[in-house]
Design an enzyme around this catalytic site. Structure first.
Site, PDB file in Angstrom:
ATOM      1  N   HIS A  34       0.189  -9.133   3.251  1.00 21.12           N
ATOM      2  CA  HIS A  34       1.157  -8.724   4.268  1.00 21.12           C
ATOM      3  C   HIS A  34       1.720  -7.362   3.901  1.00 21.12           C
ATOM      4  O   HIS A  34       1.404  -6.803   2.847  1.00 21.12           O
ATOM      5  CB  HIS A  34       2.273  -9.761   4.405  1.00 21.12           C
ATOM      6  CG  HIS A  34       1.852 -11.004   5.135  1.00 21.12           C
ATOM      7  ND1 HIS A  34       1.535 -11.002   6.474  1.00 21.12           N
ATOM      8  CD2 HIS A  34       1.670 -12.273   4.705  1.00 21.12           C
ATOM      9  CE1 HIS A  34       1.194 -12.217   6.852  1.00 21.12           C
ATOM     10  NE2 HIS A  34       1.261 -13.020   5.800  1.00 21.12           N
ATOM     11  N   ASP A  65       2.847  -2.033   7.907  1.00 21.24           N
ATOM     12  CA  ASP A  65       2.365  -2.607   9.163  1.00 21.24           C
ATOM     13  C   ASP A  65       2.302  -1.565  10.276  1.00 21.24           C
ATOM     14  O   ASP A  65       1.261  -1.382  10.917  1.00 21.24           O
ATOM     15  CB  ASP A  65       3.284  -3.750   9.612  1.00 21.24           C
ATOM     16  CG  ASP A  65       2.914  -5.076   8.971  1.00 21.24           C
ATOM     17  OD1 ASP A  65       1.891  -5.135   8.266  1.00 21.24           O
ATOM     18  OD2 ASP A  65       3.654  -6.056   9.162  1.00 21.24           O
TER      19      ASP A  65
END
Length: 380
Positions: free
Chosen positions: A122, A152
């Site tokens: 992540h 991200d």
């Protein structure tokens, strides 16, 4: 619009790929999100301006549907780990053989090669591996990520959108598409190029340097009403205005760059800022070059005069206030869709028809559960 006529197939994923697709849609691309079957709610919340088609890519006939779509598309955006698309017989070698102009954008955490390419992760993991996370955090505390914005959305979604733009531009000369390997680790590291080029600025431990919260003139301070002010008075002339606005006497203070005095100076500044409200400090510093601004909450940001002057935030019918797409283009600005986000599978039949599927083919695919069509109820 700048990307008018560009056809994009975005394979459903989380965070970075949906953001990349939304950027393209905001600037005029025709983006179709390819959703998985038996999913009723889009978890990305970044579907503005897109249409949704549901197809089961795990079935050979579903993969064949996507290949047929890709034969007429400009861009395919896939957010999976290395090897997933190849296993489905949907890798770039196959799709670009059928459509040499196709731009195949691969957006992943660790990239399409390397020992971590098949490993889950992540934002915090990609940020950590980029080296950038080691520089973020207060003195004496553990490193901490700035939400999930850096890897991200910046190093991932936005860098991938840039790659797609570059490939589209290059295609105007060569007539051919190419494969984009957008790694969030590398995208984040690239964003940190300034850090690598200016290592002297980070010679002290984390949180004790000029731009990481160590300097008293580059920090945030709590106000009397529980708000915060952001201070960025680096240059001497701006620092002088900061000191003046705080009501302090320069000759009674240590030199601005006396790093040994920074902790004590921080305490002094904090004591002063705590004596007035955020609104009072805005009255003192607004319109000056002291580089002092309020830390606005999401509720406050649309009411700030500067943001109102520029129309920096717009109202979405579903999500309320949202940022206006950036940057501003004088001739072909982004025009974000004002329609509600699509239901999963809402446009399955419509999209397939546009890509040359007959009604008989669509009905058969639906009957065999290769595709799904989820039309909204009439009252919606």
């Amino acid at each position: 619009m700048a990307l008018r006529g560009v056809s994009v197939l975005e394979l459903a994923g989380l965070a970075p790929a949906p953001f990349c697709g939304m950027v393209l849609a905001d600037f005029g691309a025709q983006v179709v999100r390819v959703d998985r079957p038996r999913v009723r709610v889009d978890p990305s919340t970044l579907a503005r301006g897109k249409r949704s088609l549901v197809v089961d890519l795990k079935q050979p006939r579903g993969a064949a549907v996507l290949r047929r779509l890709c034969a007429r598309a400009d861009v395919v955006l896939e957010p999976f780990r290395h090897g997933v698309m190849e296993k489905l017989q949907l890798g770039p070698e196959i799709l670009q053989r059928e459509n040499p102009k196709l731009i195949y954008a691969r957006l992943s955490g660790f990239g399409q090669s390397g020992r971590f390419s098949r490993v889950a992760g992540h934002d915090i993991n990609y940020l950590a591996l980029s080296g950038v996370l080691s520089k973020i955090g207060r003195s004496g505390e553990n490193p901490y990520p700035p939400l999930n914005l850096l890897a991200d959305f910046a190093g991932g979604g936005l860098i991938c959108a840039l790659g797609i733009m570059l490939a589209l531009f290059e295609r105007t000369h060569s007539g051919r598409g190419q494969v984009i390997d957008a790694s969030m680790v590398e995208g984040t590291a690239y964003l940190g190029s300034f850090l690598w080029k200016s290592l002297g600025l980070w010679s002290q431990p984390r949180g004790q340097n000029l731009l990481d919260g160590g300097a008293p003139f580059y920090a945030t301070y709590r106000t009397a009403d529980g708000g915060f002010m952001a201070v960025g008075a680096i240059e001497p002339q701006f620092y002088e205005l900061l000191i003046k606005g705080l009501g302090l006497k320069p000759d009674e203070l240590p030199h601005q760059m006396s790093t040994t005095d920074w902790p004590e100076m921080k305490k002094k500044f904090a004591d002063v800022f705590a004596k007035k409200t955020k609104a009072e400090w805005c009255q003192i510093f607004d319109g000056t070059d002291a580089c002092v601004t309020p830390v606005l909450t999401f509720e406050e940001v649309t009411h700030h005069g500067h943001n109102q002057d520029r129309g920096s935030f717009i109202t979405d019918r579903e999500q309320g206030v949202i940022p206006r797409p950036a940057p501003l283009l004088s001739n072909t600005p982004a025009i974000p869709s004002s329609k509600r986000d699509p239901f999963v599978g809402e446009h399955t039949e419509e999209v397939l028809q546009e890509f040359g599927f007959s009604e008989e083919e669509i009905n058969q695919l639906k009957s065999d559960k290769i595709i799904e069509s989820n039309k909204p109820r009439a009252n919606l």
